[in-house]
Scaffold this motif. Sequence first.
Motif, PDB file in Angstrom:
ATOM      1  N   VAL A  61       0.958  -1.246   0.176  1.00  0.00           N
ATOM      2  CA  VAL A  61      -0.126   0.132  -0.031  1.00  0.00           C
ATOM      3  C   VAL A  61       1.014   1.127   0.060  1.00  0.00           C
ATOM      4  O   VAL A  61       0.510   2.197  -0.686  1.00  0.00           O
ATOM      5  N   ALA A  62       2.048   1.269   0.808  1.00  0.00           N
ATOM      6  CA  ALA A  62       2.890   2.446   0.573  1.00  0.00           C
ATOM      7  C   ALA A  62       3.501   2.569  -0.730  1.00  0.00           C
ATOM      8  O   ALA A  62       3.397   3.824  -1.066  1.00  0.00           O
ATOM      9  N   ARG A  63       3.757   1.487  -1.367  1.00  0.00           N
ATOM     10  CA  ARG A  63       4.188   1.783  -2.915  1.00  0.00           C
ATOM     11  C   ARG A  63       3.158   2.339  -3.681  1.00  0.00           C
ATOM     12  O   ARG A  63       3.516   3.233  -4.268  1.00  0.00           O
ATOM     13  N   GLN A  64       1.951   1.928  -3.439  1.00  0.00           N
ATOM     14  CA  GLN A  64       0.885   2.206  -4.473  1.00  0.00           C
ATOM     15  C   GLN A  64       0.374   3.484  -4.358  1.00  0.00           C
ATOM     16  O   GLN A  64      -0.027   4.086  -5.129  1.00  0.00           O
TER      17      GLN A  64
ATOM     18  N   LEU B 162       3.881   6.596  -0.402  1.00  0.00           N
ATOM     19  CA  LEU B 162       4.146   7.186   0.676  1.00  0.00           C
ATOM     20  C   LEU B 162       5.276   6.582   1.230  1.00  0.00           C
ATOM     21  O   LEU B 162       5.473   5.400   1.147  1.00  0.00           O
ATOM     22  N   ASP B 163       6.290   7.433   2.036  1.00  0.00           N
ATOM     23  CA  ASP B 163       7.320   6.734   2.606  1.00  0.00           C
ATOM     24  C   ASP B 163       6.759   6.051   3.861  1.00  0.00           C
ATOM     25  O   ASP B 163       5.874   6.491   4.514  1.00  0.00           O
ATOM     26  N   PHE B 164       7.244   4.996   4.407  1.00  0.00           N
ATOM     27  CA  PHE B 164       6.819   4.335   5.297  1.00  0.00           C
ATOM     28  C   PHE B 164       8.026   3.963   6.173  1.00  0.00           C
ATOM     29  O   PHE B 164       9.038   3.269   6.052  1.00  0.00           O
ATOM     30  N   ILE B 165       8.040   4.671   7.366  1.00  0.00           N
ATOM     31  CA  ILE B 165       9.364   4.790   8.208  1.00  0.00           C
ATOM     32  C   ILE B 165       8.994   3.753   9.582  1.00  0.00           C
ATOM     33  O   ILE B 165       8.084   4.166  10.129  1.00  0.00           O
ATOM     34  N   ILE B 166       9.958   2.993   9.730  1.00  0.00           N
ATOM     35  CA  ILE B 166       9.769   2.396  11.143  1.00  0.00           C
ATOM     36  C   ILE B 166      11.160   2.499  12.173  1.00  0.00           C
ATOM     37  O   ILE B 166      12.196   2.390  11.623  1.00  0.00           O
ATOM     38  N   GLU B 167      10.912   2.922  13.405  1.00  0.00           N
ATOM     39  CA  GLU B 167      12.010   3.195  13.959  1.00  0.00           C
ATOM     40  C   GLU B 167      11.825   2.529  15.516  1.00  0.00           C
ATOM     41  O   GLU B 167      10.844   2.545  16.030  1.00  0.00           O
ATOM     42  N   ILE B 168      13.064   1.870  15.765  1.00  0.00           N
ATOM     43  CA  ILE B 168      12.899   1.451  17.416  1.00  0.00           C
ATOM     44  C   ILE B 168      13.997   2.025  18.181  1.00  0.00           C
ATOM     45  O   ILE B 168      15.123   2.025  17.721  1.00  0.00           O
TER      46      ILE B 168
ATOM     47  N   SER C  22      -3.512   0.947   9.105  1.00  0.00           N
ATOM     48  CA  SER C  22      -4.355   0.855   7.953  1.00  0.00           C
ATOM     49  C   SER C  22      -4.950   2.477   7.786  1.00  0.00           C
ATOM     50  O   SER C  22      -5.431   2.740   6.898  1.00  0.00           O
ATOM     51  N   ASN C  23      -5.604   2.751   9.044  1.00  0.00           N
ATOM     52  CA  ASN C  23      -5.990   4.169   9.114  1.00  0.00           C
ATOM     53  C   ASN C  23      -5.137   5.320   8.710  1.00  0.00           C
ATOM     54  O   ASN C  23      -5.669   6.265   7.830  1.00  0.00           O
ATOM     55  N   ALA C  24      -3.827   5.297   8.942  1.00  0.00           N
ATOM     56  CA  ALA C  24      -3.046   6.215   8.503  1.00  0.00           C
ATOM     57  C   ALA C  24      -2.738   6.208   7.195  1.00  0.00           C
ATOM     58  O   ALA C  24      -2.668   7.033   6.327  1.00  0.00           O
ATOM     59  N   PHE C  25      -2.691   4.952   6.642  1.00  0.00           N
ATOM     60  CA  PHE C  25      -2.679   4.851   5.013  1.00  0.00           C
ATOM     61  C   PHE C  25      -3.997   5.360   4.448  1.00  0.00           C
ATOM     62  O   PHE C  25      -3.887   6.037   3.400  1.00  0.00           O
ATOM     63  N   LYS C  26      -4.955   4.962   5.077  1.00  0.00           N
ATOM     64  CA  LYS C  26      -6.227   5.334   4.214  1.00  0.00           C
ATOM     65  C   LYS C  26      -6.452   6.829   4.200  1.00  0.00           C
ATOM     66  O   LYS C  26      -6.824   7.203   3.256  1.00  0.00           O
ATOM     67  N   PHE C  27      -6.226   7.284   5.407  1.00  0.00           N
ATOM     68  CA  PHE C  27      -6.496   9.028   5.498  1.00  0.00           C
ATOM     69  C   PHE C  27      -5.164   9.782   5.029  1.00  0.00           C
ATOM     70  O   PHE C  27      -5.096  11.027   5.296  1.00  0.00           O
ATOM     71  N   THR C  28      -4.275   9.130   4.301  1.00  0.00           N
ATOM     72  CA  THR C  28      -3.210   9.974   3.846  1.00  0.00           C
ATOM     73  C   THR C  28      -2.940   9.812   2.464  1.00  0.00           C
ATOM     74  O   THR C  28      -2.776   8.799   1.884  1.00  0.00           O
ATOM     75  N   GLU C  29      -2.532  10.955   1.588  1.00  0.00           N
ATOM     76  CA  GLU C  29      -2.485  10.912   0.231  1.00  0.00           C
ATOM     77  C   GLU C  29      -1.160  11.451  -0.153  1.00  0.00           C
ATOM     78  O   GLU C  29      -0.743  10.820  -1.206  1.00  0.00           O
TER      79      GLU C  29
END
Length: 287
Positions: free
Chosen positions: A127-130, A133-139, A163-170
């Motif tokens: 979904v990030a690719r589609q 959107l950049d998808f960043i994960i940090e620990i 899912s919500n974050a991806f859904k509501f972000t363009e």
Amino acid sequence: EEQYKNSERRATELEALKAALEEKARELEESSNYKTEFLSNMSHELRTPLNSLLILSQMLTENKEGNLTPDQIEYVKTIFSSGNELLTLINDILDLSKIEAGKVTIHPEVLRLADMMDYLKEFFAPVARQKELDFIIEIDEDLPDTAHVDEYRLLQILKNLLSNAFKFTERGSISLKVRRAEDQVIENNDVFKESEWVLAFSVTDTGIGIPKFKQSMVFEAFQQANGTTSRKYGGTGLGLTISQKLANLLGGFIDIDSVEGKGSTFTLYLPGKEVSDSSCEEIAASA
Ligand code: ADP
């Protein structure tokens, strides 16, 4: 004598009242069980025909015979996506009713945070690719490698928030950051004060955001922050309700920080318990 009789009578009355209350409690318990059972049977009955509808309409969208018009293909695509929405709704209602009936039990286990983050990175990569959107994960580095939590439920909550974050972000980015909770959060919470350390998972997006006055509402069942956006974006309005209730069951909660038009951060706070690598191996060996 009179006084003695009175108090005896009162004692009998109290006994009768207690018995009646116990009977009522039993009835309520029974009807609550009945409700959960009904919902669970019902959703099974609904899922079976829905599954054939989903499989068959998906087959039709492939148009293998090549005899469907473009319009007809669009119609079956709509049948497929509406069917999928219905399935999500049925699953959500069942989940919520189970939580409310106290039928959801928590199974904490030793979990490597990095493994879970890798899994989520891969899960949301398409979904990030589609959506570009950049998808960043940090620990955070000062976190222990492992935590003692219910992996299945933790994943369910994080998947929901992401899912919500991806859904509501363009445009922009989505990030998931894991760190130790701030002292201020811990001091205000009795469960957290008892815990060795507290985890904070923050999901941040650069999406549409939620107006201040609607922020507390989004955790209520069937509430969507904006009727027009929800029609545009779809969804049941149950995801955050379920997530918040699950977070509570895990001993934590979800907090929201959002600015309309700029983006949102949903933070899940959870008590974590440090587990040394050796006991992790012991548990793995005994499993
Ligand atoms: P659903 O997403 O299925 O509608 P949720 O319970 O997950 O239900 O969310 C409730 C509402 O909260 C959404 O309809 C939306 O209005 C708002 N919301 C949730 N997450 C976000 C987000 N990351 N950005 C903007 N709005 C959000």
